[in-house]
Design an enzyme around this catalytic site. Structure first.
Site, short mmCIF file in Angstrom:
data_model
loop_
_atom_site.label_atom_id
_atom_site.label_comp_id
_atom_site.label_asym_id
_atom_site.label_seq_id
_atom_site.Cartn_x
_atom_site.Cartn_y
_atom_site.Cartn_z
N ASN A 1 -4.81 4.16 -0.79
CA ASN A 1 -5.78 3.93 -1.86
C ASN A 1 -6.65 2.74 -1.49
OD1 ASN A 1 -4.45 1.42 -2.85
ND2 ASN A 1 -2.80 2.84 -3.42
N ILE B 1 9.14 1.69 -8.62
CA ILE B 1 9.74 0.36 -8.44
C ILE B 1 9.71 -0.42 -9.74
CG2 ILE B 1 9.60 -1.79 -7.15
CD1 ILE B 1 8.20 -0.17 -4.91
N PRO C 1 9.58 6.38 -5.21
CA PRO C 1 10.37 5.60 -6.17
C PRO C 1 9.46 4.81 -7.10
CG PRO C 1 10.53 4.66 -3.95
CD PRO C 1 9.87 6.00 -3.81
N LYS D 1 1.89 2.78 -20.67
CA LYS D 1 2.61 2.52 -19.42
C LYS D 1 3.64 1.42 -19.63
CE LYS D 1 1.96 1.27 -14.56
NZ LYS D 1 1.01 1.05 -13.45
#
Length: 402
Positions: free
Chosen positions: A208, A305, A303, A337
């Site tokens: 990104n 994190i 994953p 979030k």
């Protein structure tokens, strides 16, 4: 910052010992006094005469020196310093520290001291990655020992990788941070930064546009407040800050492993732009164009994190700060979030193309916490970092007073 500070410098037996001559000079330039201690092995690389000439004082070498030990000199040496620095810290020295051995002057000083200790590891890349060394490193960190480096690069043995002792300016910065009287002195903070690169084949990867600039600025601001910072960085565009314990990674899984190795910490700031997905089976050969058309890539989830650390039942940092880069409905998405990840704060920013924030020099953030959404003005990334570091210091100060 180092004026009138007394540094007890234990020089270990490695080729990197030559750097300590420059280290002594630069410490003195900043007003510090340096008391040098040589191990027997270090004398193969630097001479007592050269070290003594630069330090302007006696070099200590022998545990059983009758003159010094008549007054229990090793106890006096270990207690009179403001900081004990071990550079280079060899694999052998680290093992001695963990095992509590005291069979020479250097190891006895480290056992007898009640002064903070900073080590600068240096060794062959395979020695650094050996499970025994990594276990010893984890135990030293758990014991409260600060670590700077090692760096990645070419070595005297001809191999390349992690194991080079940090450069002198980085060691100086780590010493200044360790001796800082800022509000985060004694606090260990983890910062993740930069993008991750998820391989497709040996030459292609998914990434990104994150430059790592904001995470780097946050780590630098935390160091300025006296924090002991573990900086886990993906392949960022900007150089890492000085005075941190740097861990370089490429992939999300590597970053997750590095985070686990850094725990426990007082606070975690997860500023890295971690790729959500990776190619399930990356090719070990470059993918070629064929008459059958484009190759099919199957993806797997990386994953999470931030969520994993936030939801830890044991060893969770006292403060967990996440980041949310959004292109629309910033507050709504960031608030959701925060709830989904179970972190304490979310630093949200609008990275839609019109803002120019992604990869730029400024940021406009909204801090989402239990108190709601607090909008900050558009500021340079260094100013955002300074504000956030101050808020972290306030939060940890309140938390540790309770």
């Amino acid at each position: 910052m180092l004026a009138s500070k007394n540094i007890l410098l234990i020089i270990g037996g490695g080729i990197a010992a030559y750097k300590t001559l420059d280290l002594i000079r630069r410490l003195q330039d900043r007003g510090a006094s340096v008391t040098p201690v040589l191990t027997k092995a270090s004398e193969e690389f630097v001479t007592p005469l050269s070290v003594s000439a630069l330090a302007g004082r006696k070099v200590y070498r022998d545990l059983f020196d009758l003159t010094d030990e008549a007054e229990m000199g090793h106890i006096q040496l270990s207690r009179s310093a403001d900081l004990v620095v071990v550079a280079p810290a060899t694999a052998d020295m680290m093992a001695k520290m963990v095992s509590g051995l005291a069979n020479d002057l250097a190891s006895t000083l480290l056992m007898a001291t009640d002064t903070p200790v900073l080590i600068a590891p240096a060794m062959n890349v395979r020695m650094w990655h050996h499970p025994a060394t990594q276990r010893n490193l984890a135990q030293l960190k758990a014991d409260g020992i600060s670590v700077v480096g090692p760096d990645e690069g070419g070595m005297a043995c001809g191999e390349y990788g992690l194991g080079r002792m940090s450069e002198v300016p980085d060691i100086i910065a780590a010493i200044e941070a360790r001796l800082s009287d800022g509000p985060l002195k004694g606090k260990r903070v983890l910062v993740t930064s930069g993008p991750t690169h998820e391989p497709i084949d040996p030459v292609r990867y998914i990434a990104n546009r994150s430059s790592g600039a904001q995470g780097t600025a946050i780590a630098r601001a935390l160091v300025a407040l006296g924090a002991d910072v573990v900086f886990v960085s993906g392949p960022a565009d900007v150089p890492p800050p000085e005075g941190v314990e740097l861990v370089r990674v490429e992939t999300a899984q590597q970053m997750s492993d590095a985070v686990d190795a850094a725990l426990p910490v007082d606070a975690g700031v997860f500023a890295a732009a971690v790729a959500d997905w990776r190619v399930a089976s990356a090719s070990d050969r470059k993918l070629k164009k064929t008459r059958d058309g484009m190759p099919t890539l199957e993806f797997a989830e990386n994953p999470d994190i931030l969520a994993r650390v936030s939801k830890m039942t044991k060893g969770r940092p006292g403060l967990v700060v996440g980041f949310a880069a959004e292109t629309d409905d910033v507050v709504e998405h960031a608030t959701a979030k925060r709830a989904r990840k179970s972190c304490d704060w979310i630093v949200a920013n609008d990275v839609s193309p019109a803002t120019g924030i992604m990869g730029g020099s400024e940021n406009a953030v909204i801090l989402i916490s239990d108190d709601g959404a607090e909008e900050w003005p558009r500021l340079g990334k260094a100013e955002v970092a300074t504000r956030l570091a101050a808020r972290i210091a306030d939060a940890l100060g309140t938390q540790y007073k309770e």
